[in-house]
Write a protein that holds these residues in place. Structure first.
Motif, PDB file in Angstrom:
ATOM      1  N   ALA A  35       9.207  18.111  10.008  1.00  0.00           N
ATOM      2  CA  ALA A  35       8.395  17.074  10.648  1.00  0.00           C
ATOM      3  C   ALA A  35       6.981  17.086  10.090  1.00  0.00           C
ATOM      4  N   ALA A  36       6.409  18.281   9.927  1.00  0.00           N
ATOM      5  CA  ALA A  36       5.052  18.390   9.384  1.00  0.00           C
ATOM      6  C   ALA A  36       4.997  17.817   7.975  1.00  0.00           C
ATOM      7  N   ARG A  37       5.992  18.109   7.163  1.00  0.00           N
ATOM      8  CA  ARG A  37       6.022  17.598   5.795  1.00  0.00           C
ATOM      9  C   ARG A  37       6.244  16.088   5.759  1.00  0.00           C
ATOM     10  N   ALA A  97      16.637  18.961  -1.023  1.00  0.00           N
ATOM     11  CA  ALA A  97      17.699  18.345  -1.819  1.00  0.00           C
ATOM     12  C   ALA A  97      17.797  16.873  -1.456  1.00  0.00           C
ATOM     13  N   PRO A  98      18.279  16.035  -2.374  1.00  0.00           N
ATOM     14  CA  PRO A  98      18.377  14.592  -2.103  1.00  0.00           C
ATOM     15  C   PRO A  98      19.137  14.257  -0.820  1.00  0.00           C
ATOM     16  N   ASN A  99      20.200  15.014  -0.515  1.00  0.00           N
ATOM     17  CA  ASN A  99      20.984  14.687   0.678  1.00  0.00           C
ATOM     18  C   ASN A  99      20.297  15.100   1.983  1.00  0.00           C
ATOM     19  N   SER A 100      19.103  15.682   1.889  1.00  0.00           N
ATOM     20  CA  SER A 100      18.357  16.049   3.097  1.00  0.00           C
ATOM     21  C   SER A 100      17.626  14.851   3.699  1.00  0.00           C
ATOM     22  N   ARG A 101      17.716  13.708   3.050  1.00  0.00           N
ATOM     23  CA  ARG A 101      17.017  12.540   3.606  1.00  0.00           C
ATOM     24  C   ARG A 101      17.624  12.112   4.942  1.00  0.00           C
ATOM     25  N   GLU A 102      18.910  12.443   5.194  1.00  0.00           N
ATOM     26  CA  GLU A 102      19.519  12.064   6.475  1.00  0.00           C
ATOM     27  C   GLU A 102      18.852  12.762   7.656  1.00  0.00           C
ATOM     28  N   PRO A 103      18.666  14.107   7.631  1.00  0.00           N
ATOM     29  CA  PRO A 103      17.953  14.711   8.766  1.00  0.00           C
ATOM     30  C   PRO A 103      16.502  14.264   8.880  1.00  0.00           C
ATOM     31  N   VAL A 104      15.872  13.950   7.744  1.00  0.00           N
ATOM     32  CA  VAL A 104      14.509  13.410   7.800  1.00  0.00           C
ATOM     33  C   VAL A 104      14.525  12.084   8.548  1.00  0.00           C
ATOM     34  N   ARG A 105      15.460  11.223   8.181  1.00  0.00           N
ATOM     35  CA  ARG A 105      15.533   9.889   8.784  1.00  0.00           C
ATOM     36  C   ARG A 105      16.045   9.936  10.217  1.00  0.00           C
ATOM     37  N   ASP A 106      17.195  10.601  10.439  1.00  0.00           N
ATOM     38  CA  ASP A 106      17.875  10.525  11.730  1.00  0.00           C
ATOM     39  C   ASP A 106      17.271  11.445  12.781  1.00  0.00           C
ATOM     40  N   GLU A 107      16.981  12.685  12.422  1.00  0.00           N
ATOM     41  CA  GLU A 107      16.480  13.648  13.407  1.00  0.00           C
ATOM     42  C   GLU A 107      14.968  13.571  13.562  1.00  0.00           C
ATOM     43  N   THR A 108      14.265  13.742  12.445  1.00  0.00           N
ATOM     44  CA  THR A 108      12.801  13.805  12.524  1.00  0.00           C
ATOM     45  C   THR A 108      12.180  12.473  12.907  1.00  0.00           C
ATOM     46  N   ILE A 109      12.611  11.393  12.255  1.00  0.00           N
ATOM     47  CA  ILE A 109      11.960  10.093  12.483  1.00  0.00           C
ATOM     48  C   ILE A 109      12.598   9.327  13.636  1.00  0.00           C
ATOM     49  N   ARG A 110      13.884   9.018  13.544  1.00  0.00           N
ATOM     50  CA  ARG A 110      14.512   8.136  14.535  1.00  0.00           C
ATOM     51  C   ARG A 110      14.674   8.775  15.902  1.00  0.00           C
ATOM     52  N   MET A 111      15.106  10.042  15.949  1.00  0.00           N
ATOM     53  CA  MET A 111      15.317  10.708  17.238  1.00  0.00           C
ATOM     54  C   MET A 111      14.059  11.389  17.755  1.00  0.00           C
ATOM     55  N   GLY A 112      13.128  11.715  16.851  1.00  0.00           N
ATOM     56  CA  GLY A 112      11.944  12.449  17.256  1.00  0.00           C
ATOM     57  C   GLY A 112      10.670  11.648  17.320  1.00  0.00           C
ATOM     58  N   LEU A 113      10.151  11.255  16.172  1.00  0.00           N
ATOM     59  CA  LEU A 113       8.817  10.659  16.117  1.00  0.00           C
ATOM     60  C   LEU A 113       8.740   9.221  16.634  1.00  0.00           C
ATOM     61  N   ILE A 114       9.769   8.421  16.389  1.00  0.00           N
ATOM     62  CA  ILE A 114       9.728   7.033  16.861  1.00  0.00           C
ATOM     63  C   ILE A 114       9.787   6.943  18.385  1.00  0.00           C
ATOM     64  N   PRO A 115      10.713   7.638  19.066  1.00  0.00           N
ATOM     65  CA  PRO A 115      10.720   7.566  20.535  1.00  0.00           C
ATOM     66  C   PRO A 115       9.412   8.028  21.166  1.00  0.00           C
ATOM     67  N   CYS A 116       8.705   8.939  20.490  1.00  0.00           N
ATOM     68  CA  CYS A 116       7.406   9.400  20.997  1.00  0.00           C
ATOM     69  C   CYS A 116       6.274   8.462  20.617  1.00  0.00           C
TER      70      CYS A 116
END
Length: 362
Positions: A35-37, A97-116
């Motif tokens: 999240a910090a990154r 790794a390139p496939n790490s964009r899913e947790p960045v998008r789904d967990e960090t942004i969509r489930m975490g930062l956007i709802p807040c």
């Protein structure tokens, strides 16, 4: 337009747990390093509300330590252009790794930062589009200004929380803060009849207080406390008169639960009575299958009617380790309740099948 200043990564790492305190849903997703990154990359790309600059998750995975320290305008713009190009070159030291964009998008942004409401999403961009569409909320971004410190920082964080977090989230934050403070001192508890007792300091007492003062009046019609004990089987309250009036035998030498609540319901004579065996979980000890069987047997022996029994495990918050650790152990046919979300109760249904197809439970 000149890109915004880049807040140091160490500042972001330090302040995220302060901004998103205990009680925030999915807190683990928004205080971790990823999240910090992610926030750092938004700063680096100038993606702050009002700038019309945006990022996409792949840019977070493409960032590297070598690139992150190059914060001059030309280096940042060149990196943005390369990271958005179909012919981009990923550095050998990329953060993920390139496939790490899913947790960045789904967990960090969509489930975490956007709802807040810490991150905004660009409108008019299809869900499947590769166009960049995420940016920092401007007020949230200002919390990472290195010149903002001490009392001024605390006030800014509190103001942002009040303006951007949901009422439910703020309620959870306040309860968690109160619980942490109260746990250091004796915990006063007001019973349904107005009587007040003091419990020893500790998280278990904070949860027990919430069960008696919040859960009981919210979910029971005519609640009263029949039994309340602390760790070490110290009896805090024992209503012998009520037990005798209802024909119940409470044997203090047996392994009784932390709390026994009685709901006389609509019938003051006790025919509509409900007995709620409650275990308070600050670390372990939920009502599991074996505990439920033992309590049921003890209740039947003492004169209880099985139809009038209920079993409750009470926690502080479902995001905490005690809940996550014991959820798989909870007995079917019991309930779970969290003090941080007092209006909701979880039922582990153990009866006949109920259809959901029409949107109702019958």
């Amino acid at each position: 337009m000149t890109l915004c200043a880049v807040s140091p990564l160490r500042i972001i790492v330090e302040r995220l747990p302060v901004i998103f305190t205990d009680g925030i849903e999915h807190r683990n997703y928004i205080v971790r390093e990823m999240a910090a990154r992610t926030i750092y990359v938004m700063f680096y790309a100038g993606a702050v509300e009002g700038s019309d600059e945006w990022i996409r998750p792949s840019q977070v995975t493409d960032m590297s330590d070598d690139q992150a320290v190059r914060t001059d305008e030309d280096s940042r713009r060149a990196w943005v252009a390369n990271s958005m190009s179909t012919k981009k070159v990923r550095p050998a030291g990329s953060w993920y790794a390139p496939n790490s964009r899913e947790p960045v998008r789904d967990e960090t942004i969509r489930m975490g930062l956007i709802p807040c409401r810490a991150v905004i999403e660009r409108t008019g961009v299809p869900t499947t589009s590769a166009k960049p569409k995420y940016a920092l909320n401007a007020a949230f971004a200002s919390l990472f200004n290195p010149e903002l410190t001490d009392e001024a920082l605390d006030h800014a964080i509190q103001a942002w929380q009040a303006a951007h977090l949901s009422k439910a989230a703020m309620s959870r934050v306040r309860l968690m803060k109160q619980g942490a403070a109260v746990a250091k001192d004796a915990v006063p508890v007001t019973f349904p009849n107005g009587e007040t007792r003091s419990l020893s300091p500790g998280l278990s007492s904070v949860i027990a207080k919430a069960v008696i003062e919040v859960f009981a009046p919210h979910f029971l019609k005519q609640p009263t406390v029949l039994w309340l004990s602390e760790s070490g089987n110290k009896v805090v309250a024992r209503d012998e008169n009520l037990a005798n009036a209802l024909g119940l035998k409470i044997d203090a030498t047996k392994a009784l639960p932390d709390i026994i609540l009685i709901d006389l319901g609509a019938d003051a004579g006790g025919a509509d009575m409900l007995v709620v065996f409650t275990e308070v979980v600050a670390s372990d000890g939920p009502i599991n299958r074996e505990r439920k069987i033992a309590l049921t047997a003890m209740a039947l022996e003492a004169g209880f009617d099985e139809r009038h029994l209920a079993f409750l495990t009470a926690y502080r918050d479902r995001s905490g380790q005690p809940f996550r650790k014991s959820i798989s152990e909870l007995a079917w046919g019991s309930y779970a309740w969290c003090a941080s979300e007092p209006d909701h109760i979880m039922e582990l249904w153990a009866g006949h099948a109920r259809k959901l197809s029409d949107g109702t439970l019958e």
